[in-house]
Design a protein around this motif. Sequence first.
Motif, PDB file in Angstrom:
ATOM      1  N   ARG A  32      38.570 -70.904  37.715  1.00 50.26           N
ATOM      2  CA  ARG A  32      39.630 -71.414  36.832  1.00 50.26           C
ATOM      3  C   ARG A  32      40.392 -72.558  37.516  1.00 50.26           C
ATOM      4  N   LEU A  33      40.614 -72.420  38.823  1.00 45.28           N
ATOM      5  CA  LEU A  33      41.289 -73.479  39.567  1.00 45.28           C
ATOM      6  C   LEU A  33      40.464 -74.759  39.560  1.00 45.28           C
ATOM      7  N   MET A  34      39.160 -74.633  39.755  1.00 42.14           N
ATOM      8  CA  MET A  34      38.284 -75.809  39.737  1.00 42.14           C
ATOM      9  C   MET A  34      38.258 -76.452  38.346  1.00 42.14           C
ATOM     10  N   GLN A  35      38.302 -75.639  37.295  1.00 41.65           N
ATOM     11  CA  GLN A  35      38.370 -76.172  35.933  1.00 41.65           C
ATOM     12  C   GLN A  35      39.666 -76.957  35.733  1.00 41.65           C
ATOM     13  N   ALA A  36      40.766 -76.406  36.249  1.00 41.07           N
ATOM     14  CA  ALA A  36      42.064 -77.077  36.109  1.00 41.07           C
ATOM     15  C   ALA A  36      42.070 -78.393  36.882  1.00 41.07           C
ATOM     16  N   LEU A  37      41.494 -78.401  38.083  1.00 45.54           N
ATOM     17  CA  LEU A  37      41.426 -79.643  38.855  1.00 45.54           C
ATOM     18  C   LEU A  37      40.568 -80.686  38.138  1.00 45.54           C
ATOM     19  N   ALA A  38      39.453 -80.250  37.560  1.00 46.17           N
ATOM     20  CA  ALA A  38      38.598 -81.177  36.812  1.00 46.17           C
ATOM     21  C   ALA A  38      39.338 -81.737  35.607  1.00 46.17           C
ATOM     22  N   ARG A  39      40.074 -80.877  34.893  1.00 44.17           N
ATOM     23  CA  ARG A  39      40.841 -81.336  33.720  1.00 44.17           C
ATOM     24  C   ARG A  39      41.925 -82.316  34.149  1.00 44.17           C
ATOM     25  N   ALA A  40      42.575 -82.049  35.270  1.00 40.23           N
ATOM     26  CA  ALA A  40      43.611 -82.960  35.771  1.00 40.23           C
ATOM     27  C   ALA A  40      43.007 -84.330  36.047  1.00 40.23           C
ATOM     28  N   ARG A  41      41.856 -84.353  36.667  1.00 43.25           N
ATOM     29  CA  ARG A  41      41.203 -85.636  36.951  1.00 43.25           C
ATOM     30  C   ARG A  41      40.795 -86.350  35.664  1.00 43.25           C
ATOM     31  N   GLU A  42      40.322 -85.590  34.661  1.00 42.31           N
ATOM     32  CA  GLU A  42      39.974 -86.185  33.367  1.00 42.31           C
ATOM     33  C   GLU A  42      41.181 -86.873  32.740  1.00 42.31           C
ATOM     34  N   LEU A  43      42.347 -86.250  32.911  1.00 39.30           N
ATOM     35  CA  LEU A  43      43.574 -86.801  32.332  1.00 39.30           C
ATOM     36  C   LEU A  43      44.159 -87.929  33.176  1.00 39.30           C
ATOM     37  N   GLY A  44      43.569 -88.156  34.350  1.00 39.81           N
ATOM     38  CA  GLY A  44      44.084 -89.218  35.220  1.00 39.81           C
ATOM     39  C   GLY A  44      45.254 -88.789  36.066  1.00 39.81           C
ATOM     40  N   VAL A  45      45.433 -87.478  36.230  1.00 36.71           N
ATOM     41  CA  VAL A  45      46.503 -86.972  37.090  1.00 36.71           C
ATOM     42  C   VAL A  45      45.974 -86.965  38.513  1.00 36.71           C
ATOM     43  N   GLU A  46      46.718 -87.580  39.418  1.00 38.87           N
ATOM     44  CA  GLU A  46      46.287 -87.658  40.813  1.00 38.87           C
ATOM     45  C   GLU A  46      46.323 -86.256  41.434  1.00 38.87           C
ATOM     46  N   VAL A  47      45.180 -85.857  42.002  1.00 38.48           N
ATOM     47  CA  VAL A  47      45.055 -84.527  42.592  1.00 38.48           C
ATOM     48  C   VAL A  47      44.575 -84.684  44.022  1.00 38.48           C
ATOM     49  N   ASN A  48      45.295 -84.092  44.944  1.00 40.40           N
ATOM     50  CA  ASN A  48      44.889 -84.114  46.352  1.00 40.40           C
ATOM     51  C   ASN A  48      44.390 -82.742  46.720  1.00 40.40           C
ATOM     52  N   ALA A  49      43.101 -82.521  46.567  1.00 39.26           N
ATOM     53  CA  ALA A  49      42.529 -81.214  46.901  1.00 39.26           C
ATOM     54  C   ALA A  49      41.224 -81.378  47.635  1.00 39.26           C
ATOM     55  N   LEU A  55      60.502-101.909  33.418  1.00 36.78           N
ATOM     56  CA  LEU A  55      60.028-101.345  32.158  1.00 36.78           C
ATOM     57  C   LEU A  55      58.611-100.794  32.291  1.00 36.78           C
ATOM     58  N   LEU A  56      57.766-101.462  33.050  1.00 36.24           N
ATOM     59  CA  LEU A  56      56.408-100.971  33.269  1.00 36.24           C
ATOM     60  C   LEU A  56      56.420 -99.669  34.068  1.00 36.24           C
ATOM     61  N   ASP A  57      57.318 -99.547  35.054  1.00 31.50           N
ATOM     62  CA  ASP A  57      57.443 -98.290  35.799  1.00 31.50           C
ATOM     63  C   ASP A  57      57.858 -97.152  34.870  1.00 31.50           C
ATOM     64  N   VAL A  58      58.809 -97.427  33.999  1.00 28.48           N
ATOM     65  CA  VAL A  58      59.252 -96.401  33.045  1.00 28.48           C
ATOM     66  C   VAL A  58      58.098 -96.008  32.135  1.00 28.48           C
ATOM     67  N   ALA A  59      57.358 -96.978  31.644  1.00 33.34           N
ATOM     68  CA  ALA A  59      56.215 -96.684  30.774  1.00 33.34           C
ATOM     69  C   ALA A  59      55.170 -95.849  31.513  1.00 33.34           C
ATOM     70  N   ASP A  60      54.898 -96.184  32.764  1.00 32.88           N
ATOM     71  CA  ASP A  60      53.935 -95.411  33.558  1.00 32.88           C
ATOM     72  C   ASP A  60      54.399 -93.971  33.736  1.00 32.88           C
ATOM     73  N   GLN A  61      55.689 -93.787  33.986  1.00 34.38           N
ATOM     74  CA  GLN A  61      56.223 -92.431  34.178  1.00 34.38           C
ATOM     75  C   GLN A  61      56.163 -91.629  32.889  1.00 34.38           C
ATOM     76  N   LEU A  62      56.419 -92.271  31.762  1.00 28.65           N
ATOM     77  CA  LEU A  62      56.295 -91.577  30.483  1.00 28.65           C
ATOM     78  C   LEU A  62      54.850 -91.175  30.224  1.00 28.65           C
ATOM     79  N   ASP A  63      53.930 -92.064  30.559  1.00 29.79           N
ATOM     80  CA  ASP A  63      52.514 -91.780  30.384  1.00 29.79           C
ATOM     81  C   ASP A  63      52.077 -90.625  31.289  1.00 29.79           C
ATOM     82  N   GLU A  64      52.526 -90.639  32.538  1.00 23.51           N
ATOM     83  CA  GLU A  64      52.191 -89.555  33.465  1.00 23.51           C
ATOM     84  C   GLU A  64      52.781 -88.235  32.979  1.00 23.51           C
TER      85      GLU A  64
END
Length: 96
Positions: free
Chosen positions: A79-96, A36-45
């Motif tokens: 614009r790409l750097m702005q998008a990467l910064a926004r992704a990090r703000e949202l907690g989306v894992e970014v490998n760049a 259930l925690l995995d499902v919740a994490d995936q919904l959050d992501e």
Amino acid sequence: MSRTDIPPATLARSLRRMAGDGSIEWVTQPIQASVLLDVADQLDENARLRELVRWMYDRMDESCAVQHPYAPAPISYDRLMQALARARELGVEVNA
């Protein structure tokens, strides 16, 4: 990070099977909290990724709209750097 290493598609199929036709169903077997925690994490992501796409769409240049609809839209480095910064703000894992 997954607690169970169960692929998201497998979790989704299992939950859909338990839901049946959408009427009230009795769950005849317990569900592990880790599942259930995995499902919740995936919904959050998923929600964070949707927010990121919405943010990127709102900031698309008008020049992108006149391009062929199936051609990749050009994106500036800024614009790409702005998008990467926004992704990090949202907690989306970014490998760049």
